[in-house]
Design an enzyme around this catalytic site. Structure first.
Site, PDB file in Angstrom:
ATOM      1  NE  ARG A  64      -4.535   2.004   2.863  1.00 13.94           N
ATOM      2  CZ  ARG A  64      -4.282   3.105   2.136  1.00 13.94           C
ATOM      3  NH1 ARG A  64      -4.803   3.251   0.936  1.00 13.94           N
ATOM      4  NH2 ARG A  64      -3.493   4.054   2.623  1.00 13.94           N
ATOM      5  CE  LYS A 123       0.850  -3.978   6.646  1.00 17.71           C
ATOM      6  NZ  LYS A 123       1.160  -3.089   5.501  1.00 17.71           N
ATOM      7  CB  ILE A 180       4.502  -5.289   7.377  1.00 19.03           C
ATOM      8  CG1 ILE A 180       5.046  -6.727   7.314  1.00 19.03           C
ATOM      9  CG2 ILE A 180       4.528  -4.631   5.996  1.00 19.03           C
ATOM     10  CD1 ILE A 180       4.268  -7.648   6.390  1.00 19.03           C
ATOM     11  CE1 TYR A 186     -16.807  -0.735  -5.968  1.00 21.34           C
ATOM     12  CE2 TYR A 186     -17.013  -2.654  -7.389  1.00 21.34           C
ATOM     13  CZ  TYR A 186     -17.455  -1.403  -6.988  1.00 21.34           C
ATOM     14  OH  TYR A 186     -18.551  -0.839  -7.589  1.00 21.34           O
ATOM     15  CB  THR A 218      -0.909   0.010   1.245  1.00 24.00           C
ATOM     16  OG1 THR A 218      -1.709  -1.165   1.254  1.00 24.00           O
ATOM     17  CG2 THR A 218      -1.803   1.232   1.253  1.00 24.00           C
ATOM     18  CB  THR A 219       3.704   2.265   2.164  1.00 22.04           C
ATOM     19  OG1 THR A 219       2.930   1.904   3.311  1.00 22.04           O
ATOM     20  CG2 THR A 219       4.477   3.530   2.469  1.00 22.04           C
ATOM     21  CE1 TYR A 229      -2.293  -4.677   5.031  1.00 29.11           C
ATOM     22  CE2 TYR A 229      -1.715  -4.419   2.724  1.00 29.11           C
ATOM     23  CZ  TYR A 229      -1.956  -3.868   3.961  1.00 29.11           C
ATOM     24  OH  TYR A 229      -1.857  -2.512   4.141  1.00 29.11           O
TER      25      TYR A 229
END
Length: 293
Positions: free
Chosen positions: A140, A163, A205, A109, A46-47, A135
């Site tokens: 999100r 994570k 993480i 989604y 994501t980062t 994850y």
């Protein structure tokens, strides 16, 4: 056996002003993290703004990091997708490039059912031999990996960790109860590293590790070595800085922090853009107070 113990940095992806990936700066950041004691690098999480990278860029970033690291620490490739077929493609290609593990976010989604979510992970994992880290970040994806789901998914042979970024410490404790020592539990939230370690976590993480790599790694290793007071001090020291880097959507502030620290200009791809002036001033103030600038 954990894929890594300590701090895995969710690496930012440096970009040029025109939005293209700056691979020279990516190599520079990768080398810096190795020298600073980061325990693993996560490319295209994501980062790393993975959701705005086309496949060719996505895989090129992973390949660049793998080649620069050259086996010195594990490289974990973010290969999640809301399309199972696409997720298989990214996973297979990242495995070919030599990734040490794959970080696979829950499909976003589509809002998969429990049965179809398990089928999604089974389909991807059946096509690769590389270890997989689940994850879970419902803020999100709108899809939470509940403890019962984690218990089911850990039976897939190459699923070796998670994570956990739900921010729900009760859920994390229950996951810890349901898994064994062969399943790695990583904090996905920089403000919960020590609490996660206290229930058997293997590390973090991390977003803040982009600007505090030595301290973030040291915090985990202090804890794992029984030096609990030292670990607690670092966790508490980081809290004001954590508050700032998550005051706007990640990775907007932390990428600016990398600019302030390393001189690598913070460029973003829409829909992300530069942080507000107020955020930059707060960031500058807290980085100065921390002793970074």
């Amino acid at each position: 056996m954990a894929i890594f113990e300590g701090s895995g940095v969710a690496l930012v992806t440096p970009m040029n002003e025109d939005g293209t990936v700056n691979f020279d700066q990516l190599k520079e950041l990768t080398e810096w993290h190795v020298s600073e004691g980061t325990d693993a690098i996560i490319a295209c999480g994501t980062t790393g703004e993975a959701s705005t990278l086309i496949d060719e860029e996505h895989l090129a970033v992973i390949e660049t990091v793998i080649k620069q690291v050259n086996g010195r620490i594990p490289v974990i490739a973010g290969t999640g997708s809301n399309d199972t077929k696409h997720g298989i493609y990214l996973a297979v290609e990242a495995e070919k490039l030599g990734a040490d593990a794959l970080l696979i976010v829950t499909p976003y989604y589509n809002k998969a059912t429990k049965k179809s979510l398990i089928a999604h992970y089974e389909a991807i994992c059946s096509q690769v031999k590389t270890p997989v880290i689940l994850y879970s970040v419902a803020s999100r994806t709108n899809l939470n990996l509940t403890p019962s789901l984690v218990k089911a998914l850990k039976e897939i042979p190459n699923v070796q960790g998670i994570k956990e970024a739900s921010s729900d410490i009760s859920q994390i404790v229950e996951i810890a109860r349901l898994v064994d020592d062969n399943f790695a539990l990583y904090s996905g939230n920089d403000d919960q590293v020590v609490p996660v370690l206290s229930v058997g976590g293997s590390g973090v993480i991390s977003t803040i590790a982009n600007i505090t790599p030595k301290d973030t790694s040291a915090m985990v290793h202090h804890y794992l070595n029984g030096e609990l007071e030292q670990a607690k001090k670092i966790q508490l020291k980081q809290m004001p800085l954590i508050d700032v880097i998550f005051s706007e959507v990640n990775p907007v502030p932390v990428k600016k922090g990398v600019e302030l620290l390393k001189g690598i200009e913070a460029h973003y791809r829409l829909p992300l853009g530069p942080p507000e002036d107020e955020t930059v001033e707060r960031l500058r103030k807290e980085m100065h107070a921390y002793g970074l600038i």
